[in-house]
Design a protein around this motif. Sequence first.
Motif, PDB file in Angstrom:
ATOM      1  N   LYS A 184       0.846  -1.196   0.000  1.00  0.00           N
ATOM      2  CA  LYS A 184       0.000   0.000   0.000  1.00  0.00           C
ATOM      3  C   LYS A 184       0.880   1.244   0.000  1.00  0.00           C
ATOM      4  O   LYS A 184       0.523   2.258  -0.598  1.00  0.00           O
ATOM      5  CB  LYS A 184      -0.929  -0.016   1.216  1.00  0.00           C
ATOM      6  CG  LYS A 184      -1.957  -1.138   1.171  1.00  0.00           C
ATOM      7  CD  LYS A 184      -3.008  -0.986   2.246  1.00  0.00           C
ATOM      8  CE  LYS A 184      -2.429  -1.225   3.629  1.00  0.00           C
ATOM      9  NZ  LYS A 184      -3.487  -1.195   4.681  1.00  0.00           N
ATOM     10  N   MET A 185       2.012   1.156   0.670  1.00  0.00           N
ATOM     11  CA  MET A 185       3.026   2.217   0.646  1.00  0.00           C
ATOM     12  C   MET A 185       4.244   1.704   1.417  1.00  0.00           C
ATOM     13  O   MET A 185       4.182   0.682   2.094  1.00  0.00           O
ATOM     14  CB  MET A 185       2.511   3.522   1.269  1.00  0.00           C
ATOM     15  CG  MET A 185       2.303   3.495   2.765  1.00  0.00           C
ATOM     16  SD  MET A 185       1.882   5.110   3.451  1.00  0.00           S
ATOM     17  CE  MET A 185       3.350   6.079   3.062  1.00  0.00           C
ATOM     18  N   TRP A 186       5.372   2.416   1.289  1.00  0.00           N
ATOM     19  CA  TRP A 186       6.486   2.161   2.190  1.00  0.00           C
ATOM     20  C   TRP A 186       7.204   3.461   2.485  1.00  0.00           C
ATOM     21  O   TRP A 186       7.135   4.438   1.729  1.00  0.00           O
ATOM     22  CB  TRP A 186       7.422   1.083   1.685  1.00  0.00           C
ATOM     23  CG  TRP A 186       8.453   1.463   0.643  1.00  0.00           C
ATOM     24  CD1 TRP A 186       9.281   2.559   0.598  1.00  0.00           C
ATOM     25  CD2 TRP A 186       8.793   0.695  -0.520  1.00  0.00           C
ATOM     26  NE1 TRP A 186      10.100   2.515  -0.504  1.00  0.00           N
ATOM     27  CE2 TRP A 186       9.825   1.394  -1.204  1.00  0.00           C
ATOM     28  CE3 TRP A 186       8.347  -0.514  -1.042  1.00  0.00           C
ATOM     29  CZ2 TRP A 186      10.379   0.919  -2.392  1.00  0.00           C
ATOM     30  CZ3 TRP A 186       8.916  -0.976  -2.210  1.00  0.00           C
ATOM     31  CH2 TRP A 186       9.917  -0.264  -2.876  1.00  0.00           C
ATOM     32  N   MET A 187       7.896   3.447   3.625  1.00  0.00           N
ATOM     33  CA  MET A 187       8.821   4.505   3.998  1.00  0.00           C
ATOM     34  C   MET A 187      10.182   3.856   4.237  1.00  0.00           C
ATOM     35  O   MET A 187      10.284   2.893   4.985  1.00  0.00           O
ATOM     36  CB  MET A 187       8.348   5.239   5.259  1.00  0.00           C
ATOM     37  CG  MET A 187       7.088   6.058   5.058  1.00  0.00           C
ATOM     38  SD  MET A 187       6.526   6.921   6.563  1.00  0.00           S
ATOM     39  CE  MET A 187       5.669   5.587   7.406  1.00  0.00           C
TER      40      MET A 187
ATOM     41  N   ILE B 148       6.097   6.272  13.184  1.00  0.00           N
ATOM     42  CA  ILE B 148       6.494   7.409  12.361  1.00  0.00           C
ATOM     43  C   ILE B 148       5.274   8.286  12.091  1.00  0.00           C
ATOM     44  O   ILE B 148       4.287   7.830  11.507  1.00  0.00           O
ATOM     45  CB  ILE B 148       7.114   6.951  11.020  1.00  0.00           C
ATOM     46  CG1 ILE B 148       8.272   5.976  11.280  1.00  0.00           C
ATOM     47  CG2 ILE B 148       7.603   8.144  10.217  1.00  0.00           C
ATOM     48  CD1 ILE B 148       8.884   5.376  10.021  1.00  0.00           C
ATOM     49  N   ASP B 149       5.336   9.514  12.523  1.00  0.00           N
ATOM     50  CA  ASP B 149       4.255  10.492  12.339  1.00  0.00           C
ATOM     51  C   ASP B 149       4.723  11.512  11.311  1.00  0.00           C
ATOM     52  O   ASP B 149       5.690  12.241  11.535  1.00  0.00           O
ATOM     53  CB  ASP B 149       3.944  11.173  13.669  1.00  0.00           C
ATOM     54  CG  ASP B 149       2.758  12.116  13.574  1.00  0.00           C
ATOM     55  OD1 ASP B 149       1.989  12.016  12.600  1.00  0.00           O
ATOM     56  OD2 ASP B 149       2.610  12.975  14.477  1.00  0.00           O
ATOM     57  N   VAL B 150       4.054  11.547  10.158  1.00  0.00           N
ATOM     58  CA  VAL B 150       4.498  12.371   9.041  1.00  0.00           C
ATOM     59  C   VAL B 150       3.548  13.543   8.834  1.00  0.00           C
ATOM     60  O   VAL B 150       2.327  13.376   8.813  1.00  0.00           O
ATOM     61  CB  VAL B 150       4.566  11.543   7.734  1.00  0.00           C
ATOM     62  CG1 VAL B 150       5.113  12.393   6.591  1.00  0.00           C
ATOM     63  CG2 VAL B 150       5.429  10.303   7.930  1.00  0.00           C
TER      64      VAL B 150
ATOM     65  N   ASN C  70       2.701  18.503   3.177  1.00  0.00           N
ATOM     66  CA  ASN C  70       2.441  19.814   2.591  1.00  0.00           C
ATOM     67  C   ASN C  70       2.094  19.608   1.129  1.00  0.00           C
ATOM     68  O   ASN C  70       2.960  19.269   0.329  1.00  0.00           O
ATOM     69  CB  ASN C  70       3.666  20.718   2.748  1.00  0.00           C
ATOM     70  CG  ASN C  70       3.429  22.123   2.241  1.00  0.00           C
ATOM     71  OD1 ASN C  70       2.309  22.484   1.853  1.00  0.00           O
ATOM     72  ND2 ASN C  70       4.465  22.937   2.221  1.00  0.00           N
ATOM     73  N   ASN C  71       0.823  19.780   0.785  1.00  0.00           N
ATOM     74  CA  ASN C  71       0.345  19.546  -0.583  1.00  0.00           C
ATOM     75  C   ASN C  71       0.699  18.149  -1.078  1.00  0.00           C
ATOM     76  O   ASN C  71       1.115  17.946  -2.220  1.00  0.00           O
ATOM     77  CB  ASN C  71       0.916  20.603  -1.542  1.00  0.00           C
ATOM     78  CG  ASN C  71       0.403  21.998  -1.258  1.00  0.00           C
ATOM     79  OD1 ASN C  71      -0.770  22.170  -0.905  1.00  0.00           O
ATOM     80  ND2 ASN C  71       1.262  22.988  -1.392  1.00  0.00           N
ATOM     81  N   GLY C  72       0.534  17.167  -0.203  1.00  0.00           N
ATOM     82  CA  GLY C  72       0.773  15.785  -0.571  1.00  0.00           C
ATOM     83  C   GLY C  72       2.210  15.327  -0.468  1.00  0.00           C
ATOM     84  O   GLY C  72       2.504  14.152  -0.683  1.00  0.00           O
ATOM     85  N   ILE C  73       3.141  16.234  -0.134  1.00  0.00           N
ATOM     86  CA  ILE C  73       4.558  15.905  -0.039  1.00  0.00           C
ATOM     87  C   ILE C  73       4.973  15.889   1.435  1.00  0.00           C
ATOM     88  O   ILE C  73       4.658  16.834   2.172  1.00  0.00           O
ATOM     89  CB  ILE C  73       5.424  16.928  -0.807  1.00  0.00           C
ATOM     90  CG1 ILE C  73       5.000  16.998  -2.273  1.00  0.00           C
ATOM     91  CG2 ILE C  73       6.899  16.568  -0.691  1.00  0.00           C
ATOM     92  CD1 ILE C  73       5.165  15.714  -3.038  1.00  0.00           C
TER      93      ILE C  73
ATOM     94  N   GLN D 287       8.302  12.670  12.737  1.00  0.00           N
ATOM     95  CA  GLN D 287       8.814  12.357  14.063  1.00  0.00           C
ATOM     96  C   GLN D 287       8.813  10.833  14.207  1.00  0.00           C
ATOM     97  O   GLN D 287       7.809  10.173  13.908  1.00  0.00           O
ATOM     98  CB  GLN D 287       7.949  12.985  15.158  1.00  0.00           C
ATOM     99  CG  GLN D 287       7.877  14.510  15.102  1.00  0.00           C
ATOM    100  CD  GLN D 287       6.909  15.030  14.048  1.00  0.00           C
ATOM    101  OE1 GLN D 287       5.803  14.508  13.910  1.00  0.00           O
ATOM    102  NE2 GLN D 287       7.318  16.050  13.315  1.00  0.00           N
ATOM    103  N   MET D 288       9.930  10.282  14.657  1.00  0.00           N
ATOM    104  CA  MET D 288      10.085   8.834  14.709  1.00  0.00           C
ATOM    105  C   MET D 288      10.472   8.365  16.099  1.00  0.00           C
ATOM    106  O   MET D 288      11.332   8.956  16.751  1.00  0.00           O
ATOM    107  CB  MET D 288      11.162   8.390  13.704  1.00  0.00           C
ATOM    108  CG  MET D 288      10.823   8.691  12.259  1.00  0.00           C
ATOM    109  SD  MET D 288      12.149   8.208  11.120  1.00  0.00           S
ATOM    110  CE  MET D 288      13.361   9.484  11.459  1.00  0.00           C
ATOM    111  N   SER D 289       9.846   7.288  16.517  1.00  0.00           N
ATOM    112  CA  SER D 289      10.281   6.536  17.695  1.00  0.00           C
ATOM    113  C   SER D 289      10.650   5.150  17.204  1.00  0.00           C
ATOM    114  O   SER D 289       9.799   4.410  16.691  1.00  0.00           O
ATOM    115  CB  SER D 289       9.164   6.448  18.737  1.00  0.00           C
ATOM    116  OG  SER D 289       8.858   7.734  19.254  1.00  0.00           O
TER     117      SER D 289
END
Length: 294
Positions: free
Chosen positions: A177-180, A223-225, A228-231, A236-238
């Motif tokens: 579905k997505m990855w980081m 991970i809390d992202v 800004n306009n979809g980018i 912030q990461m723990s």
Amino acid sequence: MDLNLESLKKHEEWNESYYFNFHDKNNDLTAFMRIGNKVNKNEKSMFFYLMSPKIMAGIKVETPCDDKPLNIAGLNYEEIEPGKWKLKYNGSIFNPLDKSESKVKMDVIWEALNPIMNYVDCVDEKQAEMSSNVASEHYEQFGKALGKIEVDEEMFEIEGLGERDLSHGVREWGSPKMWMWINSEFSDNEAFNITKLSVDEGDIDAGYFYINSVNKPLIKSDIDVDFNNGIPSKFQMSLFDKGGSKYSVDGEVIRFGMIPVDEKMILIETLSKYNWEGKEGYGIAEFLVPKPYF
């Protein structure tokens, strides 16, 4: 871990992927590049991009496979010895906004600074099976890059830090579905990499935090992202390792580029600045997202 490897190797989307990046802080210049081979589809692909305050440009090419799996469209990798690679590029890159062309010559030695991290050390059998349509074998390592990059006859002496990624396995870009995928180097002795892969069955987290001369396997990431306009703009990461230690890291996107990978998905590649316990680091934060996401 038994993932029926021989059966997977026969899959049409079986892929061998070699990725490198590095950021030169003095020149504020970032390079990232990948060569992938899908031998069962007779498909070899590459991308090569540069990012700086002056330039955000790159190239993406697909060709049939040949007997030179680490050489395509002017991009060439050569493993000189274990953990030490020569990275060369000679060709053009293009600004996606105005289609302007820049001529680039790169000659860089990329040398590892930590032992190879195998993602198998971070996941259980169920998580490994969940990720089998993205890459069943996945290795990470950070290092230093030394050499030269010439852009339109402007020469840059390169001294930077970066990450390399090696994966073997089925690579169906539309299956997650997505990855980081996020990395940062704070010094020659401290760095981290984390992947959060989201599939229908749930999330798979893997990576390492390299401190005290040891790779600490990461098994969980929150991970809390902010967007800004979809980018992605801030995150912030723990991060939690196998031993129970927690690492709190903040990231801020400095600049970004976008790379379409198929008809469904797009890669957002960012240069990001990180803060961990007052230490500043730089690295790539990569987000694979569906195209309708924008």
